[in-house]
Scaffold this active site. Structure first.
Site, mmCIF file in Angstrom:
data_model
loop_
_atom_site.group_PDB
_atom_site.id
_atom_site.type_symbol
_atom_site.label_atom_id
_atom_site.label_comp_id
_atom_site.label_asym_id
_atom_site.label_seq_id
_atom_site.Cartn_x
_atom_site.Cartn_y
_atom_site.Cartn_z
ATOM 1 N N CYS A 58 0.829 -1.215 0.000
ATOM 2 C CA CYS A 58 0.000 0.000 0.000
ATOM 3 C C CYS A 58 0.862 1.263 0.000
ATOM 4 O O CYS A 58 0.414 2.323 -0.407
ATOM 5 C CB CYS A 58 -0.950 -0.004 1.200
ATOM 6 S SG CYS A 58 -0.128 -0.123 2.792
ATOM 7 N N GLN A 124 7.083 -9.434 2.887
ATOM 8 C CA GLN A 124 6.740 -9.194 1.480
ATOM 9 C C GLN A 124 7.973 -9.373 0.589
ATOM 10 O O GLN A 124 7.871 -9.849 -0.544
ATOM 11 C CB GLN A 124 6.142 -7.792 1.327
ATOM 12 C CG GLN A 124 4.733 -7.719 1.896
ATOM 13 C CD GLN A 124 4.386 -6.356 2.468
ATOM 14 O OE1 GLN A 124 5.256 -5.519 2.708
ATOM 15 N NE2 GLN A 124 3.119 -6.128 2.717
#
Length: 418
Positions: A58, A124
């Site tokens: 994000c 991630q």
């Protein structure tokens, strides 16, 4: 420090954009869903790129990889997103070789995060590497680099207090709700979607309030039920969304769509409604604020809420940077060794051949020749000569590629090919 790269024609680049210059709308245009990342990696492989990592969260979208020119990577990104090259250039950054390596270390260790010391990115990064490996586009350089960044992240987390105290976007969301909504324990809260920050916000709300009136709606109901069981939430059908919004005091939107999932037409409330949009790209249409009683806050605004814990974390930045420098230096040393090793190995082999020929000649010529002692002395000289060459190649002011080419030419070296 000089730039390091593996081949003569390709350099290592980081290209990307993040929360510092790109607002949520632009970040949304350049965000990559899993299928797009897969497609991007396949295209890169077809173009002959032999090492590429892709991360899209994000807060940022970044590509780390080898190319003749960074535009190769920029085009791959633009071809697989809704963003244009012109939009990218407005907000982007491009780092090369050593700067690109340094940037990845800062990202992976939480120093470049929107919330300082947030280590969410490291998982991630692991996923990014595993995906690249699956597509056979993760070379030894990237593997070693990712492992080094993970090592630095662990050390910083364990040896410093840069991630101490509760501070995250989810925590900031809860703080905002507490400040804005009186008697939160008695209010109706609706979570729409199962995005990670939304789930964490609900978990924090449950922890810090006695509220048992939190409802979860997701397009896929079985996913909602799995999460609801963990957090003790009520699950309603997607078809009940408008009814539930009408009954809610707080709506938390954590959907992962490319266009708004909450529009003005869906809201028919007669009481104050606070909407928290925790999605990138934005999933709540901005015109909902035209409605009386409705207020809207987005993730980016929540990320700017700082508290004492966040200020306290800043004092540990020098400690974290020292750890990064140490592990980065180890990586650079490995890189040097990897780059020079084939030439030094071939040089050593050539000198040993010369030595063996000379010792063989002398042993036939001299009757009292001590071949054992001569061999020991010769080996020591070879070690010293090759060490001199290796030290020369490591020099900061040396053009390593030209030096390597010259050594190969002078000694007529044949490098081993895999």
């Amino acid at each position: 420090m000089k730039d390091y790269h593996i081949s003569k024609h390709n350099s290592f680049y980081t290209i990307g954009l993040n929360y510092k210059k790109a607002d949520a709308e632009i970040r949304g245009k350049f965000s990559l869903v899993e299928a797009s990342i897969d497609n991007l990696l396949m295209q890169a492989k077809a173009q002959g790129i032999d090492g590429l990592l892709v991360t899209s969260t994000c807060n940022r979208t970044e590509l780390y990889g080898f190319a003749q020119h960074p535009f190769q990577l920029i085009k791959l990104l633009c071809d697989n997103t809704l963003g244009t090259v012109e939009e990218f250039q407005e907000v982007a950054y491009v780092y090369k070789n050593n700067d690109a390596i340094s940037h990845l270390f800062r990202v992976g260790t939480g120093l470049d995060s929107q919330i300082l010391g947030d280590f969410e990115i490291i998982s991630q990064l692991r996923q990014s590497f595993n995906r690249s490996k699956k597509f056979n586009i993760a070379n030894p350089f990237l593997e070693r680099l990712c492992n080094s960044v993970i090592q630095a992240s662990k050390r910083i987390k364990n040896d410093t207090e840069i991630s101490s105290g509760a501070t995250s976007v989810a925590f900031a969301s809860v703080q905002y709700i507490f400040k804005t909504i009186p008697d939160i324990s008695d209010k109706n809260i609706l979570l729409f979607g199962t995005g990670k920050i939304g789930r964490n916000t609900c978990e924090n709300l449950i922890k810090h309030t006695k509220n048992s009136q939190i409802t979860l709606i997701n397009r896929t109901k079985d996913k909602a039920q799995r999460i609801a069981g963990k957090f003790d939430l009520v699950v309603k059908d997607y078809g009940d969304l408008q009814t539930e919004i009408r009954n809610s005091d707080v709506l938390i939107v954590a959907t992962g769509a490319q266009s708004p999932t909450i529009s003005k037409e869906m809201i028919h409330t007669k009481k104050p409604l606070l909407i928290l949009d925790l999605s990138i790209p934005k999933n709540v249409a901005f015109d909902v604020t035209d409605l009386p009683n409705v207020s809207l806050v987005h993730l980016d605004q929540l990320s700017q809420i700082t508290d004492d814990n966040l200020e306290r974390r800043k004092q540990f930045i020098p400690e974290a940077e020292a750890i990064i420098e140490h592990i980065k230096d180890e990586f650079i040393q490995w890189l040097e060794t990897r780059k020079f090793a084939p030439v030094i190995k071939a040089l050593k082999k050539k000198l040993k051949t010369m030595k063996d020929e000379e010792l063989n000649f002398q042993s036939k010529k001299l009757t009292d020749f001590n071949s054992v002692q001569a061999d020991i002395v010769s080996e020591r000289i070879i070690q010293k000569i090759t060490k001199q060459f290796a030290n020369h190649l490591k020099g900061d002011d040396i053009d390593a590629d030209n030096s390597l080419a010259l050594i190969q030419k002078v000694f007529q070296l044949e490098l081993e090919t895999k």
